[in-house]
Design an enzyme around this catalytic site. Structure first.
Site, PDB file in Angstrom:
ATOM      1  N   SER A 424      -6.231   3.425  -4.310  1.00  0.00           N
ATOM      2  CA  SER A 424      -5.670   4.384  -5.272  1.00  0.00           C
ATOM      3  C   SER A 424      -6.737   5.314  -5.799  1.00  0.00           C
ATOM      4  O   SER A 424      -6.429   6.404  -6.254  1.00  0.00           O
ATOM      5  CB  SER A 424      -5.105   3.671  -6.499  1.00  0.00           C
ATOM      6  OG  SER A 424      -4.267   2.657  -6.151  1.00  0.00           O
ATOM      7  N   HIS A 445      -2.680   7.159   1.631  1.00  0.00           N
ATOM      8  CA  HIS A 445      -2.365   6.637   0.300  1.00  0.00           C
ATOM      9  C   HIS A 445      -0.877   6.756   0.001  1.00  0.00           C
ATOM     10  O   HIS A 445      -0.378   7.850  -0.276  1.00  0.00           O
ATOM     11  CB  HIS A 445      -3.209   7.400  -0.742  1.00  0.00           C
ATOM     12  CG  HIS A 445      -3.001   6.924  -2.136  1.00  0.00           C
ATOM     13  ND1 HIS A 445      -2.975   7.753  -3.218  1.00  0.00           N
ATOM     14  CD2 HIS A 445      -2.800   5.675  -2.625  1.00  0.00           C
ATOM     15  CE1 HIS A 445      -2.763   7.043  -4.309  1.00  0.00           C
ATOM     16  NE2 HIS A 445      -2.655   5.779  -3.978  1.00  0.00           N
ATOM     17  N   GLU A 457      -0.547  10.708   0.519  1.00  0.00           N
ATOM     18  CA  GLU A 457      -1.757  11.542   0.530  1.00  0.00           C
ATOM     19  C   GLU A 457      -2.620  11.147   1.727  1.00  0.00           C
ATOM     20  O   GLU A 457      -2.841   9.956   1.963  1.00  0.00           O
ATOM     21  CB  GLU A 457      -2.561  11.328  -0.760  1.00  0.00           C
ATOM     22  CG  GLU A 457      -1.940  11.978  -1.970  1.00  0.00           C
ATOM     23  CD  GLU A 457      -2.729  11.706  -3.253  1.00  0.00           C
ATOM     24  OE1 GLU A 457      -2.681  12.546  -4.164  1.00  0.00           O
ATOM     25  OE2 GLU A 457      -3.381  10.639  -3.348  1.00  0.00           O
ATOM     26  N   ASN A 495      -2.885  10.796  -8.585  1.00  0.00           N
ATOM     27  CA  ASN A 495      -3.323   9.928  -9.683  1.00  0.00           C
ATOM     28  C   ASN A 495      -4.223  10.669 -10.665  1.00  0.00           C
ATOM     29  O   ASN A 495      -4.213  10.402 -11.860  1.00  0.00           O
ATOM     30  CB  ASN A 495      -4.064   8.708  -9.138  1.00  0.00           C
ATOM     31  CG  ASN A 495      -3.086   7.687  -8.601  1.00  0.00           C
ATOM     32  OD1 ASN A 495      -1.902   7.709  -8.954  1.00  0.00           O
ATOM     33  ND2 ASN A 495      -3.547   6.821  -7.729  1.00  0.00           N
TER      34      ASN A 495
END
Ligand code: NAI
Length: 681
Positions: A424, A445, A457, A495
């Site tokens: 992450s 991701h 991603e 994120n």
């Protein structure tokens, strides 16, 4: 045979068929082969009107309408033409044109039959409904739908009128308000199509069907009564109540407009006064429709990033936890061979069980469920490492443990295999230290929950090769997700933008603002779920790790999340986090109260907008459009607002800068506007 630019008419295919049906093929731009999909542009609609005018003068015994494209009957209105619409009047003119032409089809004085294969969306379904009969291919890929609601508009080419008449309003409203598609079997059960048959039999089926046409379909009594004037108001109110649970009218006016259009205007947008809030003109003047249409186009752009054939056939997933287990299940569902590794069998078993349950729900037919299960193999020893084309590592978020694992598996991997991490937040530059071939390390991701989140991603580290990026992007497209290339900066794109928003929510919680109020404020802005609830859903341990990785010196670090993690209260997965969870639902102590929620959502969302500006300035993502697409498809960020940067432009740069200044004075440096604002026009 007679041809137009987008249509071909075969009136007497061979002598034996004289007196048989004519066949009209929809084949968009067939002469230059520039389009692989049928969509209705103004030109294609005008031509269909010409075809109808001619058939009226020189009528065949019957007419079958088919698509000559492999992928389907028609994908609906030409979205590029839609996106070019700049005025409400243009929108109305395009709607009226489709309505008028499909009325011409409906008025043809001989039996008409739509032969549907592949996708039949929006305008495609509306053309089929304008025909007297419909036959549909029986394949799983064939789907009929009226998905206009997802673009913030209404089925304006006769769909809102004809579908309720054909199958009853209750069933029709359900399809129009959800936009969901139905396959041949379901469509037949609902009365939407008259017959279901494989596409290869279409020509014969049309001849046989039209040789002795039956009476057109009438809805069953239980369905027909929902159109009765005395029941109509009740059906409309029930539908409004259902819609209200999912979408606010000020954010999403289209579903409410669909109900009104059917109830008050018989589904015909041409008779709605221009000033009425449900008119085509009003819907197009509302920001939601253009924003949703833009997002639809951005989705296409993401798909095109993964263009090209993928050579990944066998995926080896390491770590069968929340993410790894679901990534493995998804890849097997999409037809790939998957091996799934963890420290012992007991840790893999729950993932296999989850997969079996998901396949049963999705695939229904036992042989399909079995085939998917056969593609997913538990592999404690990690034998798959040596044979796979792609390793996806999804073990604990700890750089040292991940690097130790890479050192053990890299020598066993095929030279051509890709090594991907689902981390992450750990930068790839850190993870690539010690690798023999760092050019094949990439971040792939996924977001949680894997089955629902469309975005993946594709994280490019400083050593990742172009070939590895391209193959990873094509792999993600192959498994029907949307690939977004991003640079390996801390938190990548999604994120990084989400974290200041989530942190601010927790700071507000620490100040004593109730979780219920904070979540309600975010929902008022248009988030699908409030940030406190979302933190519980993602898992507080994961949130804490990401928050730490992205923490900037001088910014507050809310203590509560650490206390909860220390007490093993990890959120939804452990039954308690910020909320207590019962039967998968957070237990809210009270409502949001009567406070003005706007200042609260402004305070939470502006840090996210500011971070989005920084990401574009730093080149973490290629441009502002892709940044918006990433946040919407990765987090569900208020789709009707079009993403953080579209929101910035709509709300006004100067106004938001002023808000940031006020927040900075009150709360400190975390609200300082990024340098990137200076270049936004
Ligand atoms: P988890 O704790 O649910 O699962 C991790 C699994 O890895 C466990 O089953 C553990 O036994 C296994 N494992 C640990 N070391 C191993 C090793 N050496 N060999 C084989 N298996 C090993 O963790 P979760 O949430 O699935 O996260 C996994 C990765 O995905 C992390 O890097 C996390 O940052 C990332 N991620 C998590 C998201 C989330 O919402 N939970 C979202 C996106 C990424």
């Amino acid at each position: 045979m007679q041809t137009w630019k987008h249509w071909r008419l075969e009136q007497t295919p061979n002598t034996a068929d004289i007196g048989g049906p004519a066949f009209l093929y929809f084949d968009k731009s067939f002469a230059d082969g520039s389009e692989s999909t049928n969509t209705f542009s103004s030109e294609a609609l005008h031509e269909l009107g010409d075809v109808c005018a001619q058939l009226k003068v020189n009528p065949p015994k019957a007419l079958a309408i088919l698509s000559a494209k492999e992928n389907g009957f028609a994908a609906g209105a030409d979205i590029d033409e839609f996106a070019r619409i700049t005025s409400a009047d243009q929108a109305f003119a395009f709607t009226k044109l489709g309505c008028d032409v499909f009325d011409q089809v409906a008025a043809l004085p001989f039996p008409t039959l739509a032969m549907i294969h592949g996708f039949c969306m929006g305008g495609g379904t509306e053309l089929a409904l304008a025909c007297r009969y419909r036959i549909m291919d029986d394949g799983a890929k064939s789907k009929m739908a009226l998905p206009e609601v997802m673009l913030g508009i209404v089925p304006g080419w006769g769909g809102a009128k004809r579908m309720p008449q054909l199958i009853g309003a209750a069933q029709a409203l359900d399809l129009m308000l959800t936009g969901r598609g139905v396959d041949g079997k379901k469509a037949k059960r609902m009365g939407l199509v008259d017959d279901v048959t494989p596409r290869r039999h279409f020509l014969n089926a049309a001849k046989v069907f039209l040789a002795k046409p039956r009476a057109p379909h009438q809805p069953a009594f239980k369905d027909a009564i929902s159109n009765w004037p005395i029941i109509r108001g009740w059906v409309a109110n029930m539908s409004r109540k259902k819609v209200a649970q999912r979408a606010r009218k000020d954010h999403y006016p289209a579903p409410y407009a669909i109900i009104d259009l059917w109830e008050k205007f018989g589904g015909d947008p041409r008779v709605v006064p221009a000033g009425d809030p449900i008119s085509i003109q009003s819907l197009f003047s509302h920001p939601t429709a253009p924003n949703l249409i833009r997002i639809f186009k951005l989705q296409d752009r993401l798909k095109s990033i993964g263009a090209g054939k993928s050579d990944i056939n066998h995926v080896h997933v390491i770590g069968a936890g929340v993410m790894g287990g679901d990534i493995a299940a998804w890849c097997a569902l999409r037809g790939l061979k998957v091996t799934l590794q963890d420290l012992d069998h007991a840790r893999i078993a729950p993932a296999i069980k989850r997969a079996a349950e998901a396949y049963k729900k999705r695939l229904k037919l036992p042989h399909l469920v079995q085939a998917a299960m056969d593609r997913l193999t538990p592999d404690v020893k990690g034998d798959g490492v040596a044979h796979c084309d792609l390793v996806i590592e999804a073990i604990v978020e700890n750089a040292e443990i991940k690097k130790k694992l890479y050192a053990a598996i890299e020598p066993r991997m095929k030279p051509s295999a890709i090594l991907a991490t689902n981390t992450s937040s750990i930068p790839l530059q850190e993870l690539s230290v010690g690798l023999t071939r760092p050019e094949r390390l990439v971040g792939i991701h996924f977001f949680n929950p894997v089955a629902q989140m469309m975005l993946v991603e594709i994280v490019e580290g400083p050593n990742t090769s172009t070939e590895t990026m391209q193959r990873s992007q094509a792999f993600v497209k192959k498994i029907d997700k949307l690939p977004l290339p991003v640079k390996s900066a801390p938190g990548f794109l999604v994120n990084r933008i989400l974290t200041p928003y989530m942190t601010e929510a927790q700071v507000m919680l620490a100040e004593g603002i109730p979780a219920e109020t904070i979540d309600a404020a975010a929902k008022e802005f248009g988030m699908p779920m409030g940030p406190i609830e979302l933190a519980d859903v993602v898992g507080l341990d994961v949130g804490l790790a990401v928050g730490r990785e992205l923490h900037k010196p001088g910014n507050p670090q809310p203590a509560k999340i650490q206390e909860l993690v220390d007490a093993k209260k990890l959120g939804k997965k452990s039954g308690e986090g910020f909320y207590k969870w019962v039967n998968g639902k957070p237990q809210r102590a009270h409502g949001s109260g009567t406070v003005d929620l706007a200042p609260l959502w402004m305070r939470m969302t502006l840090p996210a907008v500011n971070e989005a500006v920084a990401c574009v300035r730093e080149g973490v993502v290629a441009d502002a459009d892709l940044c918006d697409a990433g946040i919407i498809f990765g987090t569900g960020f208020a789709p009707h607002r079009g993403g953080p940067l579209k929101y910035l432009r709509a709300a006004g740069k100067d106004k938001l800068l002023q808000e940031l200044k006020l927040l900075e004075q009150k709360h400190g440096q975390r609200f300082i506007a990024d340098a990137g604002w200076a270049t936004i026009v």
